[in-house]
Design a protein around this motif. Structure first.
Motif, short mmCIF file in Angstrom:
data_model
loop_
_atom_site.label_atom_id
_atom_site.label_comp_id
_atom_site.label_asym_id
_atom_site.label_seq_id
_atom_site.Cartn_x
_atom_site.Cartn_y
_atom_site.Cartn_z
N UNK A 118 53.41 52.08 51.76
CA UNK A 118 52.82 50.91 51.25
C UNK A 118 51.85 50.53 52.44
N UNK A 119 51.76 51.31 53.51
CA UNK A 119 50.80 51.02 54.78
C UNK A 119 49.75 50.91 54.30
N UNK A 120 48.80 49.96 54.71
CA UNK A 120 47.38 49.63 54.54
C UNK A 120 46.50 50.94 54.76
N UNK A 121 45.54 51.00 53.83
CA UNK A 121 44.62 52.23 54.11
C UNK A 121 43.36 51.72 53.15
N UNK A 122 42.25 51.76 53.91
CA UNK A 122 41.02 51.57 53.30
C UNK A 122 40.74 52.44 52.07
N UNK A 123 40.30 51.69 51.10
CA UNK A 123 39.82 52.35 49.78
C UNK A 123 40.90 52.74 48.86
N UNK A 124 42.11 52.45 49.16
CA UNK A 124 42.94 52.59 48.07
C UNK A 124 43.75 51.07 47.69
N UNK A 125 44.45 51.08 46.63
CA UNK A 125 44.91 50.01 46.02
C UNK A 125 46.33 49.64 46.84
N UNK A 126 46.03 48.50 47.78
CA UNK A 126 47.15 48.38 48.60
C UNK A 126 48.03 47.50 48.05
N UNK A 127 49.33 47.65 48.50
CA UNK A 127 50.34 46.87 47.99
C UNK A 127 50.79 45.52 48.95
N UNK A 128 51.14 44.43 48.27
CA UNK A 128 51.13 43.14 49.09
C UNK A 128 52.35 42.27 48.37
N UNK A 129 52.85 41.30 49.33
CA UNK A 129 53.82 40.44 48.99
C UNK A 129 53.35 39.09 48.97
N UNK A 130 53.60 38.27 48.16
CA UNK A 130 53.05 36.80 48.12
C UNK A 130 54.04 35.86 48.05
N UNK A 131 53.66 34.70 48.46
CA UNK A 131 54.83 33.49 48.41
C UNK A 131 54.65 32.71 47.16
N UNK A 132 55.37 31.83 46.85
CA UNK A 132 55.43 31.09 45.50
C UNK A 132 54.25 30.11 45.52
N UNK A 133 53.64 29.63 46.46
CA UNK A 133 52.39 28.76 46.51
C UNK A 133 51.41 29.58 45.91
N UNK A 134 51.29 31.02 46.26
CA UNK A 134 50.26 31.82 45.80
C UNK A 134 50.31 31.95 44.54
N UNK A 135 51.54 32.11 44.01
CA UNK A 135 51.72 32.45 42.40
C UNK A 135 51.26 31.07 41.75
N UNK A 136 51.71 29.87 42.33
CA UNK A 136 51.42 28.54 41.45
C UNK A 136 49.90 28.33 41.57
N UNK A 137 49.29 28.82 42.76
CA UNK A 137 47.82 28.51 42.73
C UNK A 137 46.94 29.52 41.92
N UNK A 138 47.31 30.72 41.77
CA UNK A 138 46.43 31.56 41.42
C UNK A 138 46.96 32.18 39.91
N UNK A 139 48.39 32.24 39.52
CA UNK A 139 48.75 32.90 38.42
C UNK A 139 49.16 31.87 37.19
N UNK A 140 49.20 30.49 37.68
CA UNK A 140 49.57 29.38 36.77
C UNK A 140 51.02 29.93 36.00
N UNK A 141 51.92 30.17 36.82
CA UNK A 141 53.09 30.54 36.16
C UNK A 141 53.64 31.90 35.56
N UNK A 142 52.34 32.81 35.54
CA UNK A 142 52.59 34.02 34.86
C UNK A 142 53.07 34.94 35.95
N UNK A 143 53.89 36.03 35.32
CA UNK A 143 54.55 37.00 36.26
C UNK A 143 53.56 37.45 37.00
N UNK A 144 54.05 37.41 38.62
CA UNK A 144 53.08 37.72 39.54
C UNK A 144 53.23 39.44 39.99
N UNK A 145 54.22 39.92 39.43
CA UNK A 145 54.56 41.41 39.77
C UNK A 145 53.62 42.16 39.10
#
Length: 349
Positions: free
Chosen positions: A169-196
């Protein structure tokens, strides 16, 4: 302010008084007595207000210090390392990081070591603007930190859903990169939807996905204990081809993390004595430093409150001494007629 305010009125009154009248006045002049009592009462009231304010700030600081930061602050030491000093390229920086991690993990009482691009609780951080499909990006709306997979265990941050980073999962330009988010991120942008599996991009508008969420962790403070835990997304940006930037070594110990500082210095010195550790501290020290504004405010208000208390005590003593001195003859007559001590005290109060 209390001293000046309470001194102006008597000074002004004295400057306008007729000396002949003042010499003939007695303590029976109720207007003078009332005026002096009002000034003393105002001084005591201001002093009491300041002391209450100071006590509330002390209590706020105590409550703030006991606030959970979302990570383990008691068993982690952090070391800021800058490979730019030696002119390291990406390959040399990655080798330095690996040798340093391997060496630190062999030390006694070390439970783990990890890397991050940003240290927490230093009042600063790295922000970015993220946007999801169908949404508009704004200005800086989230914080970001690049970490190695061991970071979450070292910091005591818990996974609530999904998985941790893997080597692939190491970051590379030009590819879809994996990320881990916190709960505040999920609440703000996903409105309770499944984040995975959710995908997003950085910038002002969504063009194509750049990141895919693979895990969700608990909220943590980022810049200081004062803030509400901000939305954070974590990337894995350490590898042979990563930019050779400053990095933060995090070391988790079983006991006091201060004991591990010197051994880590020696390991880095054995790898390359020219690479400096320019900022070394325990995580608990960083948390304490982040409260410097509150500590300064507590110190100032406490000093002002104690000074105001001293002034009020002097003012009360002065008024009481003045009353007693002016009424000595009356007190003597009353005691000669049988007045007791408590009667005299009641008379003066």
């Amino acid at each position: 302010m209390t001293a000046v305010f309470c001194a102006i009125a008597p000074a002004w009154k004295s400057s306008r008084s007729d000396v002949n009248t003042a010499l003939k006045s007695t303590i029976s002049d109720r207007r003078n007595v009332a005026f002096q009592s009002v000034l003393c009462g105002v001084q005591v009231a201001l002093c009491t207000t300041l002391l209450i304010f100071a006590s509330l700030i002390v209590r706020s600081l105590s409550n703030l210090g006991a606030t959970s930061a979302g990570f383990d602050r008691e068993h982690v030491a952090i070391f800021s390392i800058d490979p730019h000093v030696r002119g390291y390229d990406s390959e040399k920086t990655w080798l330095l990081q690996q040798r340093l991690l391997n060496g630190v993990r062999t030390l006694p009482r070390v439970k783990g070591a990890a890397l991050a691009s940003r240290a927490l609780m230093r009042g600063i951080g790295l922000g970015n603007s993220v946007v999801f499909p169908g949404q508009r990006g704004g200005l800086i709306n989230t914080s970001i930190n690049s970490v190695s997979p061991e970071y979450f265990d070292v910091m005591g941050i818990h996974f609530l859903a999904g998985r941790n980073f893997a080597l692939a999962d190491s970051f590379e330009q030009g590819k879809l990169n994996k990320t881990v988010v916190n709960q505040a991120f999920v609440r703000k942008f996903l409105n309770g939807r499944n984040a995975l599996g959710a995908r997003f991009a950085t910038g002002q508008r969504f063009v194509k996905p750049e990141f895919e969420i693979i895990g969700v962790v608990n909220d943590t403070k980022y810049r200081s204990l004062r803030e509400v835990p901000p939305p954070i997304f974590y990337t894995y940006d350490f590898g042979r081809h990563s930019y050779p930037d400053t990095f933060i070594l995090h070391v988790r110990t079983e006991g006091d993390p201060r004991a591990i500082i010197q051994p880590v210095r020696e390991i880095l010195r054995s790898i390359d004595s020219q690479v400096p550790l320019y900022q070394v501290a325990t995580l608990s020290q960083e948390v304490e430093r982040s409260l410097w504004q509150e500590r300064l405010l507590v110190a100032l208000t406490s000093c002002f409150g104690l000074f105001a208390l001293l002034l009020s005590g002097i003012g009360l003593y002065g008024i009481l001494a003045y009353f007693v001195a002016r009424r000595q003859r009356e007190i003597g007559v009353r005691m000669a007629l049988g007045a007791q001590s408590h009667d005299v005290i009641w008379l003066l109060t």
